[in-house]
Design a protein around this motif. Structure first.
Motif, mmCIF file in Angstrom:
data_model
loop_
_atom_site.group_PDB
_atom_site.id
_atom_site.type_symbol
_atom_site.label_atom_id
_atom_site.label_comp_id
_atom_site.label_asym_id
_atom_site.label_seq_id
_atom_site.Cartn_x
_atom_site.Cartn_y
_atom_site.Cartn_z
ATOM 1 N N ARG A 1 0.109 -0.994 0.133
ATOM 2 C CA ARG A 1 0.029 0.294 -0.112
ATOM 3 C C ARG A 1 0.734 1.393 0.051
ATOM 4 N N ALA A 2 2.423 1.202 0.235
ATOM 5 C CA ALA A 2 3.441 2.306 0.066
ATOM 6 C C ALA A 2 3.546 2.646 -0.784
ATOM 7 N N ASN A 3 4.009 4.001 -0.953
ATOM 8 C CA ASN A 3 4.605 4.699 -1.977
ATOM 9 C C ASN A 3 5.774 4.929 -1.367
ATOM 10 N N LEU A 4 7.253 4.032 -1.606
ATOM 11 C CA LEU A 4 8.488 5.006 -0.972
ATOM 12 C C LEU A 4 8.846 6.249 -0.706
ATOM 13 N N ALA A 5 9.004 7.109 -2.018
ATOM 14 C CA ALA A 5 9.237 8.113 -2.550
ATOM 15 C C ALA A 5 8.507 8.903 -1.500
ATOM 16 N N LEU A 6 7.629 9.216 -1.518
ATOM 17 C CA LEU A 6 6.721 10.217 -0.830
ATOM 18 C C LEU A 6 6.972 9.522 0.814
ATOM 19 N N ALA A 7 6.358 8.208 0.930
ATOM 20 C CA ALA A 7 6.638 8.090 2.123
ATOM 21 C C ALA A 7 8.455 8.612 2.751
ATOM 22 N N ARG A 8 9.995 8.790 2.107
ATOM 23 C CA ARG A 8 10.395 9.861 2.460
ATOM 24 C C ARG A 8 11.089 10.634 2.425
ATOM 25 N N LEU A 9 9.094 11.586 1.228
ATOM 26 C CA LEU A 9 9.502 12.707 1.327
ATOM 27 C C LEU A 9 8.897 13.499 2.645
ATOM 28 N N HIS A 10 7.875 12.576 2.793
ATOM 29 C CA HIS A 10 7.005 13.038 3.751
ATOM 30 C C HIS A 10 8.083 13.048 5.332
ATOM 31 N N LEU A 11 8.737 12.414 5.796
ATOM 32 C CA LEU A 11 9.257 11.970 6.700
ATOM 33 C C LEU A 11 10.485 13.294 6.663
ATOM 34 N N ARG A 12 10.948 13.477 5.410
ATOM 35 C CA ARG A 12 12.176 14.566 5.473
ATOM 36 C C ARG A 12 11.365 16.158 5.847
ATOM 37 N N ARG A 13 9.816 16.117 5.956
ATOM 38 C CA ARG A 13 9.047 17.510 5.915
ATOM 39 C C ARG A 13 8.644 17.417 7.605
ATOM 40 N N ILE A 14 8.592 16.065 7.836
ATOM 41 C CA ILE A 14 7.607 15.628 9.243
ATOM 42 C C ILE A 14 9.644 16.201 10.286
ATOM 43 N N GLU A 15 10.441 16.096 9.817
ATOM 44 C CA GLU A 15 11.660 16.090 10.670
ATOM 45 C C GLU A 15 11.853 17.564 10.288
ATOM 46 N N GLN A 16 12.329 17.828 9.278
ATOM 47 C CA GLN A 16 11.896 19.792 9.669
ATOM 48 C C GLN A 16 11.545 20.706 10.834
ATOM 49 N N ALA A 17 10.306 19.832 10.778
ATOM 50 C CA ALA A 17 9.238 20.682 11.655
ATOM 51 C C ALA A 17 9.349 20.315 13.246
ATOM 52 N N LEU A 18 9.581 19.177 13.736
ATOM 53 C CA LEU A 18 9.872 18.795 14.890
ATOM 54 C C LEU A 18 10.948 19.645 15.856
#
Length: 122
Positions: free
Chosen positions: A103-120
């Motif tokens: 069910r996952a899109n690996l590229a989008l998941a990595r991008l999402h984690l990068r954005r989360i890290e920046q906002a943490l």
């Protein structure tokens, strides 16, 4: 974004099964969401601490002037993404995200984690 918000945001990634924030000095899980009887996030976090430490030792032994962006482990039915957070957050932490591979899109998941890290904010 605080830790609880970060975990909720990571669980919104398509295909997310579980997520945790782990201190790789101690191996302790600081927060987790999701998981199930087959995915003990605290045990997985402690085990993946060794993966992060081993890679950091290898980078040091090779005298590479570089850092880990993320570590990807692919299983037959899952993706496991380990994303060390930058030292600017004040401690040695990593995000650990488990995705259902079907069910996952690996590229989008990595991008999402990068954005989360920046906002943490820890």
């Amino acid at each position: 974004m605080n830790i609880d918000e970060m975990l909720r945001e990571a669980m919104s990634v398509e295909g997310a099964v579980g997520v945790s924030l782990v201190d790789y000095d101690s191996g302790m899980t600081l927060g987790a969401q999701g998981g199930n009887a087959l995915l003990d996030l605290e045990t997985a976090g402690a085990g993946n601490t060794e993966v992060v430490r081993a890679k950091l030792r290898t980078i040091a032994a090779l005298q590479l002037d570089d850092t880990i962006e993320d570590i990807l482990i692919t299983l037959q039915r899952q993706y496991h993404i380990i994303r060390p957070l930058t030292e600017t957050h004040g401690s040695r932490l990593f995000l650990y995200l488990v995705l259902d591979r079907a069910r996952a899109n690996l590229a989008l998941a990595r991008l999402h984690l990068r954005r989360i890290e920046q906002a943490l904010v820890v």
